[in-house]
Design an enzyme around this catalytic site. Structure first.
Site, mmCIF file in Angstrom:
data_model
loop_
_atom_site.group_PDB
_atom_site.id
_atom_site.type_symbol
_atom_site.label_atom_id
_atom_site.label_comp_id
_atom_site.label_asym_id
_atom_site.label_seq_id
_atom_site.Cartn_x
_atom_site.Cartn_y
_atom_site.Cartn_z
ATOM 1 N N HIS A 12 -92.338 60.376 50.082
ATOM 2 C CA HIS A 12 -92.637 60.647 51.495
ATOM 3 C C HIS A 12 -94.119 60.436 51.777
ATOM 4 C CE1 HIS A 12 -89.180 63.679 50.799
ATOM 5 N NE2 HIS A 12 -88.711 62.468 51.013
ATOM 6 N N ASP A 22 -92.642 63.436 59.188
ATOM 7 C CA ASP A 22 -91.704 62.589 58.441
ATOM 8 C C ASP A 22 -90.295 63.160 58.517
ATOM 9 O OD1 ASP A 22 -91.297 64.489 56.432
ATOM 10 O OD2 ASP A 22 -92.614 63.511 54.985
ATOM 11 N N HIS A 71 -84.146 51.395 41.124
ATOM 12 C CA HIS A 71 -83.319 52.456 41.700
ATOM 13 C C HIS A 71 -83.103 52.257 43.198
ATOM 14 C CE1 HIS A 71 -87.381 53.442 42.729
ATOM 15 N NE2 HIS A 71 -87.079 54.571 43.312
ATOM 16 N N TRP A 102 -86.627 53.213 48.874
ATOM 17 C CA TRP A 102 -87.011 52.267 49.930
ATOM 18 C C TRP A 102 -88.444 51.766 49.762
ATOM 19 C CZ3 TRP A 102 -84.439 48.844 52.003
ATOM 20 C CH2 TRP A 102 -84.839 48.180 53.169
ATOM 21 N N ASN A 103 -89.357 52.637 49.275
ATOM 22 C CA ASN A 103 -90.727 52.164 49.049
ATOM 23 C C ASN A 103 -90.728 51.046 48.001
ATOM 24 O OD1 ASN A 103 -92.344 54.046 50.682
ATOM 25 N ND2 ASN A 103 -91.486 55.587 49.313
ATOM 26 N N ALA A 152 -80.254 60.195 46.506
ATOM 27 C CA ALA A 152 -80.722 60.158 47.907
ATOM 28 C C ALA A 152 -79.956 59.080 48.690
ATOM 29 C CB ALA A 152 -82.229 59.965 47.969
HETATM 30 BR BR1 BUP Z 1 -92.533 55.519 39.336
HETATM 31 C C1 BUP Z 1 -94.021 54.733 40.085
HETATM 32 N N1 BUP Z 1 -96.088 53.603 39.802
HETATM 33 O O1 BUP Z 1 -94.944 54.236 37.968
HETATM 34 P P1 BUP Z 1 -91.080 56.466 44.482
HETATM 35 C C2 BUP Z 1 -94.169 54.639 41.445
HETATM 36 N N2 BUP Z 1 -95.272 54.046 41.964
HETATM 37 O O2 BUP Z 1 -97.230 52.935 41.590
HETATM 38 P P2 BUP Z 1 -89.290 55.201 46.277
HETATM 39 C C3 BUP Z 1 -96.240 53.504 41.146
HETATM 40 O O3 BUP Z 1 -95.162 55.252 44.012
HETATM 41 P P3 BUP Z 1 -87.482 57.441 46.215
HETATM 42 C C4 BUP Z 1 -95.020 54.192 39.214
HETATM 43 O O4 BUP Z 1 -95.055 51.785 44.001
HETATM 44 C C5 BUP Z 1 -94.293 53.621 45.424
HETATM 45 O O5 BUP Z 1 -95.248 53.098 46.296
HETATM 46 C C6 BUP Z 1 -94.481 53.043 44.024
HETATM 47 O O6 BUP Z 1 -92.485 55.729 44.447
HETATM 48 C C7 BUP Z 1 -95.448 54.002 43.411
HETATM 49 O O7 BUP Z 1 -90.525 56.028 45.889
HETATM 50 C C8 BUP Z 1 -94.624 55.099 45.295
HETATM 51 O O8 BUP Z 1 -91.285 57.921 44.597
HETATM 52 C C9 BUP Z 1 -93.435 56.001 45.445
HETATM 53 O O9 BUP Z 1 -90.282 55.979 43.356
HETATM 54 O O10 BUP Z 1 -88.084 56.043 45.705
HETATM 55 O O11 BUP Z 1 -89.324 53.883 45.606
HETATM 56 O O12 BUP Z 1 -89.187 55.156 47.773
HETATM 57 O O13 BUP Z 1 -86.117 57.119 46.787
HETATM 58 O O14 BUP Z 1 -87.373 58.248 44.972
HETATM 59 O O15 BUP Z 1 -88.408 58.032 47.219
#
Ligand code: BUP
Length: 472
Positions: A18, A115, A365, A368-369, A388
């Site tokens: 988030h 958010d 996985h 969305w990010n 999710a």
């Molecule tokens: Br893991 C990881 N390095 O090793 P989420 C994540 N990120 O830069 P998403 C790194 O964290 P969810 C790592 O690039 C993204 O911008 C990644 O990652 C960065 O979010 C941010 O938490 C967030 O995995 O999955 O992909 O939206 O559904 O779990 O929110």
């Protein structure tokens, strides 16, 4: 602070998934639209990654970060309380602190953006007479499902996952029962009721911002705006303002991982990561390790210890074998695969990796990010959704956009076996050699996202509209 300039406060609920897009939105408003932004971050225990992205040195001049520690909710939850319930309670209980933080600001914000877990904060916007927006850090399809779920709740008997037919959302693509978001998996759980409430409350805001763009989901976005039935629940304008995704910054010193990538052939490495919250069962981690090894394809694997205990009740320990292989991976895995790939613990520079010419595919996985980051680097995905709204994202990426493969064994099987993983990895990497279409398609989608964000593009204009409304 220049009090003549518009000042917008954006609230991020706990969790990197988030916080990341909220900061990106804040950055965009400050740097591209020249307005003051205060990002209010509701903090739990910050991970090193969160501390890093919250460091003031990374913020642009017009962006200020205020951290509000969350209220201790341990007395209100138990071991079975699900994530959506926990986050909802946390935001509810922390509301007075957020209110105080806003009230203490010398230059009171002119507008509030929260958010997707922030609908609890509606009363603050009302009290301070601020225009208010929800920022859904996901897709338009997710917004349609979330807002329409209140209707599905009345129409459908029994669990959604047991339905024979896809769930129909007027004007939108139907949702396959297997794809429903986690809170819809068990209608008797409190998180389902919280989820329905979120969908109802979105329509109390002045508009819904979404991290998507017109050309990515044209049918769904049109339905959110124009479909008569869907409008009875959405009620407010929707603003596709994406793709907001982390920019790649030049680094002064290359990490060992990037140096290793420099020595690999173009498009030859599969990047494997299940995100900051993604954990697998021990048996699945073991099978994935074997599958990667048997495929003999190059990889970078961001591996996390499995979150479960051994049959004898002891937990996986951090202990490593003689060659450094963690206890939860096959014995001597690192030795056998050291020429083939890299096994790394969280945290890696994901954007830098995806941006590297040696990375050809992302086994993801489908958070969305991460999906947007893969697209913005022109890297197709293999979709392995875990939780999710990731199953929904996986279907969108695979069936509608054609930028991902979704192996048929997923998620039908509880544990995907090594032979199947081996075959899947080999096939996908081979398509590259044969020059098959997903690489071309993902580049087209990337370009359409770039166009949407550029000055005069649909997402740029959409955000301008929101700003204009806030200025009124
Ligand atoms: Br893991 C990881 N390095 O090793 P989420 C994540 N990120 O830069 P998403 C790194 O964290 P969810 C790592 O690039 C993204 O911008 C990644 O990652 C960065 O979010 C941010 O938490 C967030 O995995 O999955 O992909 O939206 O559904 O779990 O929110």
């Amino acid at each position: 602070m220049d009090t003549e300039k518009l000042h917008v406060a954006i609230v991020a609920s706990p969790g990197l998934g988030h916080l990341t897009p909220v900061l990106l939105l804040g950055n965009r408003l400050a740097t591209h639209h020249n307005i003051h932004v205060t990002v209010i971050v509701v903090t739990t225990q910050l991970s090193p990654a969160e501390s890093k992205i919250l460091h003031p040195s990374t913020a642009p001049k017009l962006l200020n970060i205020v951290q509000v520690p969350h209220v201790d909710i341990s007395g209100l939850i138990d071991a079975n309380t699900k994530v959506v319930t926990q986050l909802s309670i946390m935001m509810r209980e922390t509301r007075p602190r957020i209110r105080s933080a806003i009230s203490a600001m010398n230059h009171r914000p002119d507008a509030l953006i929260v958010d997707l877990f922030g609908s609890e904060l509606f009363p603050i916007a009302e009290e301070f007479c601020m225009p208010r927006y929800i920022f859904v850090t996901s897709t338009a399809w997710f917004v349609a499902l979330t807002t329409y779920c209140q209707v599905l709740d009345k129409e459908i008997q029994g669990e959604y996952v047991d339905q024979k037919e896809p769930l129909k959302i007027p004007g939108c693509r139907p949702v396959h029962p297997k794809d429903v978001v986690d809170p819809m998996l068990d209608r008797s759980d409190q998180q389902y009721r919280e989820y329905i409430r979120h969908g109802v409350e979105y329509s109390m805001f002045d508009g819904i911002l979404m991290n998507t763009w017109e050309d990515l989901e044209p049918t769904t976005i049109q339905a959110l705006r124009n479909d008569e039935i869907l409008q009875t629940v959405v009620k407010v304008p929707v603003y596709p303002i994406g793709p907001l995704s982390t920019p790649v910054k030049p680094v002064s010193q290359k990490s060992e991982l990037i140096e290793w990538l420099d020595t690999q052939p173009s498009d030859s490495v599969m990047y494997v990561s299940f995100g900051s919250g993604g954990t697998m069962a021990a048996e699945q981690v073991n099978e994935l390790a074997w599958g990667l090894e048997l495929s003999q394809q190059r990889f970078i694997w961001v591996v996390r210890p499995p979150m479960e205990s051994h049959a004898d009740g002891t937990f996986f320990t951090a202990g490593n074998g003689p060659d450094g292989t963690p206890a939860y991976l096959p014995e001597r895995f690192l030795t056998r695969t050291h020429k083939l790939g890299k096994v790394v613990p969280l945290w890696v520079p994901q954007m830098e990796i995806l941006n590297h010419p040696s990375v050809g595919v992302f086994l993801s996985h489908c958070g969305w990010n991460s999906a947007l980051e893969s697209i913005s680097n022109g890297v197709p995905m293999v979709a392995w959704p875990l939780y999710a709204e990731q199953r929904l994202n996986a279907t969108l990426l695979t069936e509608d956009l054609g930028v991902a493969w979704r192996p048929t064994v997923l998620p039908a099987k509880k544990v995907v076996e090594r032979e199947e993983i081996e075959k899947m990895v080999r096939n996908v990497m081979q398509y590259r050699e044969e020059g098959k279409g997903r690489w071309e398609r993902v580049k087209e989608v990337k370009c359409s996202g770039d166009r949407a964000l550029s000055k005069g593009g649909s997402s740029y204009n959409s955000l301008c509209e929101v700003i204009k409304d806030c200025e009124r």
